[in-house]
Design a protein around this motif. Structure first.
Motif, mmCIF file in Angstrom:
data_model
loop_
_atom_site.group_PDB
_atom_site.id
_atom_site.type_symbol
_atom_site.label_atom_id
_atom_site.label_comp_id
_atom_site.label_asym_id
_atom_site.label_seq_id
_atom_site.Cartn_x
_atom_site.Cartn_y
_atom_site.Cartn_z
ATOM 1 N N ALA A 124 7.945 10.700 -4.501
ATOM 2 C CA ALA A 124 8.476 11.350 -3.209
ATOM 3 C C ALA A 124 7.478 12.489 -2.587
ATOM 4 C CB ALA A 124 9.907 11.393 -3.024
ATOM 5 N N HIS A 125 7.191 13.518 -3.684
ATOM 6 C CA HIS A 125 6.988 14.817 -3.143
ATOM 7 C C HIS A 125 5.156 14.449 -2.832
ATOM 8 C CE1 HIS A 125 10.239 16.405 -5.385
ATOM 9 N NE2 HIS A 125 10.040 17.273 -4.553
ATOM 10 N N THR A 126 4.663 13.735 -3.470
ATOM 11 C CA THR A 126 3.247 13.530 -3.137
ATOM 12 C C THR A 126 3.170 12.532 -1.726
ATOM 13 O OG1 THR A 126 3.252 11.427 -4.719
ATOM 14 C CG2 THR A 126 2.371 13.501 -5.787
ATOM 15 N N ALA A 127 4.259 11.632 -1.626
ATOM 16 C CA ALA A 127 3.942 10.987 -0.450
ATOM 17 C C ALA A 127 4.303 11.883 0.830
ATOM 18 C CB ALA A 127 5.340 9.895 -0.286
ATOM 19 N N LEU A 128 5.152 13.203 0.715
ATOM 20 C CA LEU A 128 5.525 13.928 1.628
ATOM 21 C C LEU A 128 4.163 14.856 1.799
ATOM 22 C CD1 LEU A 128 7.236 15.421 3.786
ATOM 23 C CD2 LEU A 128 8.117 16.881 1.729
ATOM 24 N N GLY A 129 3.368 15.346 0.588
ATOM 25 C CA GLY A 129 2.308 15.983 0.669
ATOM 26 C C GLY A 129 1.269 15.327 1.400
ATOM 27 N N ALA A 130 0.888 14.287 1.349
ATOM 28 C CA ALA A 130 -0.048 13.305 2.042
ATOM 29 C C ALA A 130 0.459 13.250 3.630
ATOM 30 C CB ALA A 130 0.052 11.818 1.380
ATOM 31 N N GLN A 131 1.909 13.097 3.855
ATOM 32 C CA GLN A 131 2.050 13.110 5.102
ATOM 33 C C GLN A 131 1.764 14.341 6.086
ATOM 34 O OE1 GLN A 131 5.644 10.364 5.859
ATOM 35 N NE2 GLN A 131 5.656 10.493 3.813
ATOM 36 N N LEU A 157 -9.009 9.587 11.211
ATOM 37 C CA LEU A 157 -9.299 10.943 11.996
ATOM 38 C C LEU A 157 -10.604 11.551 11.832
ATOM 39 C CD1 LEU A 157 -7.714 13.063 13.573
ATOM 40 C CD2 LEU A 157 -6.545 13.822 11.408
ATOM 41 N N GLY A 158 -10.997 11.486 10.581
ATOM 42 C CA GLY A 158 -12.391 12.259 10.526
ATOM 43 C C GLY A 158 -13.408 11.422 11.356
ATOM 44 N N LEU A 159 -13.244 10.074 11.599
ATOM 45 C CA LEU A 159 -14.239 9.506 12.544
ATOM 46 C C LEU A 159 -14.198 10.104 13.951
ATOM 47 C CD1 LEU A 159 -14.278 5.929 10.879
ATOM 48 C CD2 LEU A 159 -16.301 7.593 10.780
ATOM 49 N N ALA A 160 -12.707 10.276 14.235
ATOM 50 C CA ALA A 160 -12.364 10.660 15.691
ATOM 51 C C ALA A 160 -12.841 12.149 15.714
ATOM 52 C CB ALA A 160 -10.955 10.641 15.883
ATOM 53 N N MET A 174 0.627 -1.109 -0.113
ATOM 54 C CA MET A 174 -0.024 0.029 -0.049
ATOM 55 C C MET A 174 0.909 1.185 -0.008
ATOM 56 S SD MET A 174 -2.895 1.317 2.738
ATOM 57 C CE MET A 174 -3.728 -0.432 2.643
ATOM 58 N N SER A 175 0.510 2.237 -0.643
ATOM 59 C CA SER A 175 1.199 3.393 -1.150
ATOM 60 C C SER A 175 0.935 4.128 0.017
ATOM 61 C CB SER A 175 0.875 4.187 -2.157
ATOM 62 O OG SER A 175 -0.240 4.821 -1.992
ATOM 63 N N ILE A 176 2.141 5.113 0.675
ATOM 64 C CA ILE A 176 2.369 6.283 1.667
ATOM 65 C C ILE A 176 0.858 6.936 1.581
ATOM 66 C CG2 ILE A 176 3.179 8.193 2.669
ATOM 67 C CD1 ILE A 176 4.680 5.683 3.217
ATOM 68 N N GLU A 177 0.784 7.422 0.212
ATOM 69 C CA GLU A 177 -0.563 8.374 -0.164
ATOM 70 C C GLU A 177 -1.862 7.590 0.413
ATOM 71 O OE1 GLU A 177 2.589 9.531 -2.934
ATOM 72 O OE2 GLU A 177 1.687 7.527 -2.210
ATOM 73 N N LEU A 178 -2.015 6.553 0.006
ATOM 74 C CA LEU A 178 -3.314 5.561 0.242
ATOM 75 C C LEU A 178 -3.200 5.356 1.802
ATOM 76 C CD1 LEU A 178 -5.823 4.128 -0.839
ATOM 77 C CD2 LEU A 178 -4.641 2.136 -1.110
ATOM 78 N N LYS A 179 -2.113 5.085 2.600
ATOM 79 C CA LYS A 179 -2.044 4.978 4.071
ATOM 80 C C LYS A 179 -2.535 6.201 4.609
ATOM 81 C CE LYS A 179 1.447 1.298 4.326
ATOM 82 N NZ LYS A 179 2.979 1.068 4.585
ATOM 83 N N VAL A 196 -6.293 6.336 4.427
ATOM 84 C CA VAL A 196 -6.963 5.275 5.426
ATOM 85 C C VAL A 196 -6.852 6.088 6.626
ATOM 86 C CG1 VAL A 196 -7.001 3.186 6.599
ATOM 87 C CG2 VAL A 196 -6.898 3.332 3.873
ATOM 88 N N TRP A 197 -5.948 6.441 7.072
ATOM 89 C CA TRP A 197 -5.706 7.135 8.663
ATOM 90 C C TRP A 197 -6.394 8.405 8.634
ATOM 91 C CZ3 TRP A 197 -5.052 4.577 12.179
ATOM 92 C CH2 TRP A 197 -4.000 3.515 12.629
#
Length: 129
Positions: free
Chosen positions: A82-89, A14-17, A1-6, A9-10
């Protein structure tokens, strides 16, 4: 699973919280009868932490749709890097920090954390070009 997809999901978790925390405190202030009823009429205004969590929830929902669509578009077009992974994080972690910062009423830090989440969104959208 990609960082973006993870991170997507998280972010759903968080939205449910956000929803659960805001609803719990709203019910504490307005009462179970109001929450379980038809909610006709104008509800009593929320105050304090309950009001801040309600606003934080609405703010999360304002940006989450953009985040989810950007992540899905990146995955469909296979433009993750790597940039989109960083953006998602950046988006996820700043939104995670935003909740307690807003609940605590820390004004300027809240705005800074929000700006980081927007920077993460911009990085995701930029990855689509």
């Amino acid at each position: 699973m990609s960082i973006e997809l993870k991170m997507l999901v998280w972010s759903i978790v968080l939205g449910l919280a956000h929803i659960l925390l805001a609803a719990t405190l709203a019910t504490q202030q307005r009462g179970l009868k109001w929450n379980a009823g038809a909610r006709d009429g104008v509800p009593p205004p929320l105050t304090g932490v309950a009001a801040r969590l309600d606003r934080a929830n609405r703010n999360f929902l304002e940006t989450f749709a953009f985040f989810a669509v950007a992540i899905l578009a990146l995955l469909v077009t296979q433009k993750t890097d790597a940039h989109t992974a960083l953006g998602a994080q950046l988006y996820f972690w700043s939104r995670l920090v935003y909740l307690p910062v807003y609940a605590s009423g820390i004004a300027y830090v809240r705005s800074l954390v929000w700006a980081v989440s927007i920077a993460g969104l911009v990085m995701l959208v930029a990855g689509l070009f």
